[in-house]
Design a protein around this motif. Sequence first.
Motif, PDB file in Angstrom:
ATOM      1  N   MET A   1       0.075   9.089  -9.453  1.00 50.93           N
ATOM      2  CA  MET A   1       0.728   9.407  -8.182  1.00 50.93           C
ATOM      3  C   MET A   1       0.314  10.796  -7.674  1.00 50.93           C
ATOM      4  SD  MET A   1       2.875   9.033  -5.621  1.00 50.93           S
ATOM      5  CE  MET A   1       3.969   7.644  -5.929  1.00 50.93           C
ATOM      6  N   ILE A   2       0.379  11.816  -8.557  1.00 46.97           N
ATOM      7  CA  ILE A   2       0.069  13.177  -8.130  1.00 46.97           C
ATOM      8  C   ILE A   2      -1.395  13.304  -7.751  1.00 46.97           C
ATOM      9  CG2 ILE A   2       0.051  15.603  -8.830  1.00 46.97           C
ATOM     10  CD1 ILE A   2       2.797  14.333  -8.246  1.00 46.97           C
ATOM     11  N   ASP A   3      -2.287  12.620  -8.475  1.00 46.12           N
ATOM     12  CA  ASP A   3      -3.697  12.646  -8.100  1.00 46.12           C
ATOM     13  C   ASP A   3      -3.887  12.072  -6.699  1.00 46.12           C
ATOM     14  OD1 ASP A   3      -4.387  13.772 -10.493  1.00 46.12           O
ATOM     15  OD2 ASP A   3      -4.843  11.859 -11.473  1.00 46.12           O
ATOM     16  N   GLN A   4      -3.122  11.048  -6.361  1.00 45.29           N
ATOM     17  CA  GLN A   4      -3.228  10.425  -5.042  1.00 45.29           C
ATOM     18  C   GLN A   4      -2.703  11.362  -3.942  1.00 45.29           C
ATOM     19  OE1 GLN A   4      -1.084   6.733  -5.307  1.00 45.29           O
ATOM     20  NE2 GLN A   4      -2.344   5.944  -6.981  1.00 45.29           N
ATOM     21  N   LEU A   5      -1.794  12.270  -4.321  1.00 41.94           N
ATOM     22  CA  LEU A   5      -1.192  13.183  -3.339  1.00 41.94           C
ATOM     23  C   LEU A   5      -1.871  14.549  -3.300  1.00 41.94           C
ATOM     24  CD1 LEU A   5       2.592  12.498  -4.035  1.00 41.94           C
ATOM     25  CD2 LEU A   5       1.181  11.544  -2.208  1.00 41.94           C
ATOM     26  N   SER A   6      -2.952  14.715  -4.042  1.00 35.29           N
ATOM     27  CA  SER A   6      -3.588  16.030  -4.148  1.00 35.29           C
ATOM     28  C   SER A   6      -4.084  16.561  -2.805  1.00 35.29           C
ATOM     29  CB  SER A   6      -4.752  15.976  -5.147  1.00 35.29           C
ATOM     30  OG  SER A   6      -5.734  15.048  -4.714  1.00 35.29           O
ATOM     31  N   ASP A   7      -4.327  15.667  -1.839  1.00 30.76           N
ATOM     32  CA  ASP A   7      -4.759  16.113  -0.515  1.00 30.76           C
ATOM     33  C   ASP A   7      -3.635  16.818   0.242  1.00 30.76           C
ATOM     34  OD1 ASP A   7      -7.339  15.102  -0.797  1.00 30.76           O
ATOM     35  OD2 ASP A   7      -6.742  13.123  -0.086  1.00 30.76           O
ATOM     36  N   LEU A  33       7.012  11.710  -7.312  1.00 29.22           N
ATOM     37  CA  LEU A  33       7.051  11.912  -5.862  1.00 29.22           C
ATOM     38  C   LEU A  33       8.193  12.835  -5.467  1.00 29.22           C
ATOM     39  CD1 LEU A  33       6.190  11.278  -2.973  1.00 29.22           C
ATOM     40  CD2 LEU A  33       7.577   9.191  -3.092  1.00 29.22           C
ATOM     41  N   ALA A  34       9.378  12.604  -6.003  1.00 33.77           N
ATOM     42  CA  ALA A  34      10.545  13.410  -5.631  1.00 33.77           C
ATOM     43  C   ALA A  34      10.367  14.871  -6.024  1.00 33.77           C
ATOM     44  CB  ALA A  34      11.801  12.837  -6.280  1.00 33.77           C
ATOM     45  N   TYR A  54      13.278  10.024   3.807  1.00 32.52           N
ATOM     46  CA  TYR A  54      11.965   9.558   3.370  1.00 32.52           C
ATOM     47  C   TYR A  54      11.974   8.169   2.746  1.00 32.52           C
ATOM     48  CZ  TYR A  54      11.087  14.551   3.921  1.00 32.52           C
ATOM     49  OH  TYR A  54      10.994  15.814   4.430  1.00 32.52           O
ATOM     50  N   SER A  55      13.132   7.707   2.285  1.00 32.35           N
ATOM     51  CA  SER A  55      13.167   6.405   1.615  1.00 32.35           C
ATOM     52  C   SER A  55      12.674   5.313   2.552  1.00 32.35           C
ATOM     53  CB  SER A  55      14.590   6.082   1.131  1.00 32.35           C
ATOM     54  OG  SER A  55      15.471   5.926   2.220  1.00 32.35           O
ATOM     55  N   GLU A  56      11.857   4.425   1.990  1.00 36.84           N
ATOM     56  CA  GLU A  56      11.266   3.288   2.697  1.00 36.84           C
ATOM     57  C   GLU A  56      10.336   3.708   3.845  1.00 36.84           C
ATOM     58  OE1 GLU A  56      13.870  -0.355   2.954  1.00 36.84           O
ATOM     59  OE2 GLU A  56      15.454   1.154   2.697  1.00 36.84           O
ATOM     60  N   HIS A  57       9.837   4.956   3.769  1.00 38.26           N
ATOM     61  CA  HIS A  57       8.846   5.429   4.730  1.00 38.26           C
ATOM     62  C   HIS A  57       7.499   5.572   4.018  1.00 38.26           C
ATOM     63  CE1 HIS A  57      12.346   6.328   7.149  1.00 38.26           C
ATOM     64  NE2 HIS A  57      11.575   6.718   8.159  1.00 38.26           N
ATOM     65  N   PRO A  58       6.387   5.535   4.758  1.00 38.43           N
ATOM     66  CA  PRO A  58       5.081   5.780   4.131  1.00 38.43           C
ATOM     67  C   PRO A  58       5.050   7.146   3.467  1.00 38.43           C
ATOM     68  CG  PRO A  58       4.811   4.874   6.334  1.00 38.43           C
ATOM     69  CD  PRO A  58       6.263   5.195   6.196  1.00 38.43           C
ATOM     70  N   VAL A  59       4.467   7.211   2.282  1.00 36.28           N
ATOM     71  CA  VAL A  59       4.414   8.466   1.535  1.00 36.28           C
ATOM     72  C   VAL A  59       3.716   9.550   2.344  1.00 36.28           C
ATOM     73  CG1 VAL A  59       3.418   9.586  -0.499  1.00 36.28           C
ATOM     74  CG2 VAL A  59       4.577   7.390  -0.737  1.00 36.28           C
ATOM     75  N   LYS A  60       2.659   9.171   3.060  1.00 38.91           N
ATOM     76  CA  LYS A  60       1.899  10.174   3.821  1.00 38.91           C
ATOM     77  C   LYS A  60       2.757  10.843   4.907  1.00 38.91           C
ATOM     78  CE  LYS A  60      -0.062   6.766   7.054  1.00 38.91           C
ATOM     79  NZ  LYS A  60       0.657   7.247   8.230  1.00 38.91           N
ATOM     80  N   ASP A  61       3.823  10.174   5.360  1.00 35.03           N
ATOM     81  CA  ASP A  61       4.687  10.748   6.380  1.00 35.03           C
ATOM     82  C   ASP A  61       5.680  11.754   5.813  1.00 35.03           C
ATOM     83  OD1 ASP A  61       3.380   9.158   8.181  1.00 35.03           O
ATOM     84  OD2 ASP A  61       4.991   7.684   8.394  1.00 35.03           O
ATOM     85  N   CYS A  62       5.700  11.908   4.493  1.00 33.65           N
ATOM     86  CA  CYS A  62       6.612  12.856   3.851  1.00 33.65           C
ATOM     87  C   CYS A  62       6.075  14.288   3.906  1.00 33.65           C
ATOM     88  CB  CYS A  62       6.856  12.478   2.391  1.00 33.65           C
ATOM     89  SG  CYS A  62       7.617  10.870   2.159  1.00 33.65           S
ATOM     90  N   PHE A  63       4.832  14.437   4.334  1.00 31.07           N
ATOM     91  CA  PHE A  63       4.185  15.747   4.319  1.00 31.07           C
ATOM     92  C   PHE A  63       3.734  16.118   5.724  1.00 31.07           C
ATOM     93  CE2 PHE A  63       3.605  13.573   0.293  1.00 31.07           C
ATOM     94  CZ  PHE A  63       4.075  14.505  -0.616  1.00 31.07           C
ATOM     95  N   GLU A  64       3.518  17.422   5.936  1.00 36.87           N
ATOM     96  CA  GLU A  64       3.153  17.888   7.271  1.00 36.87           C
ATOM     97  C   GLU A  64       1.719  17.506   7.632  1.00 36.87           C
ATOM     98  OE1 GLU A  64       5.778  21.762   8.369  1.00 36.87           O
ATOM     99  OE2 GLU A  64       4.114  22.105   6.991  1.00 36.87           O
TER     100      GLU A  64
END
Length: 598
Positions: A1-7, A33-34, A54-64
């Motif tokens: 998960m964290i590798d996928q969010l490294s961007d 993720l949390a 953020y629940s049930e939203h795309p993960v990418k929308d959790c970040f600026e």
Amino acid sequence: MIDQLSDYLSPLNQHFSRFMCRIAKINTQELALASALVSYWTERGHICVYLNDYSEHPVKDCFEYSSRPMEKEDTSMCPTMDTWKALLLTSGVVGRPDEKKPLILDQCNRLYLYRYYEYEQQLANHLLTRSQQDVSNLYISGLSKFLDRLFPKDPFSATDSPQRLAVEIAINKRLCIVSGGPGTGKTSVAAKMIAALIHVSEMPPKIDLTAPTGKAAQRLQESLLDAQERLDCSPEIKAIMPKQAMTIHRLLGPIHRSPYFKYNKDNPLPSDVVIVDEASMIDLALMSKLIVALRPEARLIILGDKDQLASVDPGSVLGDICIQYATHRPHSLQSCMVYLSKNYRFGDTSGIFKLAKAVNQGNSNRAIDILEDSSRYPDIQWTDLQDLKNIKTALHNHIIHYQEIYLKYKHPKDALLALNTFRILCAVRKGPFGVEQMNAYVADILASKGLIQPNKRWYHGRPIMITKNDATIGLYNGDIGIIFKDKEDQNTLKAFFMGTDNSTIKKYLPARLPEHETVYAMTVHKSQGSEFDHILFVLPDKLSKVLTRELLYTGLTRTRKSIQLWATRSIFCAAVTNQIHRQSGLSDAIMVYQREKL
């Protein structure tokens, strides 16, 4: 998960998330993720993360934004709230409010780092406790007549002034909170509070004046000294009134290489009264540490502008507290709060005042109308960036006479006073309209006129701003000085700063200075706590997340006499509508403690 969010995540965010997963009893993607989210948003000034958003939203929308272009679209989704909550609470590292775990999930599904949850609860509890405590054993003989002298009765008003109400609260309560914009009389009312508190005390109280930065503390000191001279009270009271202000860090006594202070709940401050100015700049952690360090019988007086930029570090404390002022629910904090709205610095016809008010109200159309009506509001000039063919030429035409004035003085004190009548304010540091480029432009312009010789790091006439506190030599973040030839020491280059009394100057060898930077231009954030006669306020030509209503309002209200704004219409309007919303549970925590104490 964290590798996928490294961007999206900084190395610190990634490390924290991996650490939480490593020490958890049950390691899940949902925990990764949390924990990444709470680290990410705390880094951006939020106290907590409201997981419901953020629940049930795309993960990418959790970040600026992503740090680099994505190779492929991320389609992963955040879990449902019930699933997310259950997995977090069984992880072993997420606890409920009555537990001591690295992360805390409250009843509203706000996720905190433990220390910020603790700071929030401490502050809410102490604020409520103080707001419900009246002060007894006051020496009130002649108090009404004393206040009548401080506040002559307005024959056209049926009610007492808000300033007088603020003084009465400061006398009778352990907590007093005063919010108001520039020019509404906050410093004047503080001086009257001090005089009144001395009047009602059998023994002269120990009163400490403090602010979050060195520059803000110096301005508080200067303003109070000026206000004290105009008070209608006895020379004996004026002689007792405090003459110096200091930073909150200095008041609490920093412990070297530690986040802790000498004064704390186990070793409280000896102060009878602590007056804190520029409270909008104070983050949650520092405000919590300050209020915990007060003796139960001490008074705390908080002054600030709730509409200014919030602190750089996590929290929007003054704004969260002042929400209670507007609520219709009965609340003990309301009895301790005063909002000052009448402006004494700017007249009703002032363009600066009207523009700041329109921005503060989020009315971009009204703000543009004011900017375009230069004949009616001569204290404001607006230049559309699209009309600037050559930035350097435009800058030269606007600033050269201000810069020539301070450079022509022979004495560093005169040069410092002249330097601080004008400043270029920028919203950002980087880019063609950022602080770094503006400083370079001004240096080039002055060099081309033969006014400076910037061929070395330190040169005669270089204005500097301290960016790191150094208590050992008495220089603090935000202090502004100038490199000047010392006539008393064979024209050796020295760094000169105004003394705390604003009449003497301090000088240092440049090599002794803590971290500093050139300051022909500065960011709006760095300008908080300062005021200048004239300002050139420059916005970038592209949208940025830092462009907010609060930034515009803060920048516009740094001037006393005139302002020139460089901005495109679209960028300016976008900033007016972009309001800061920091996630926090402080207001709710105050209400919870209110119910518990009833």
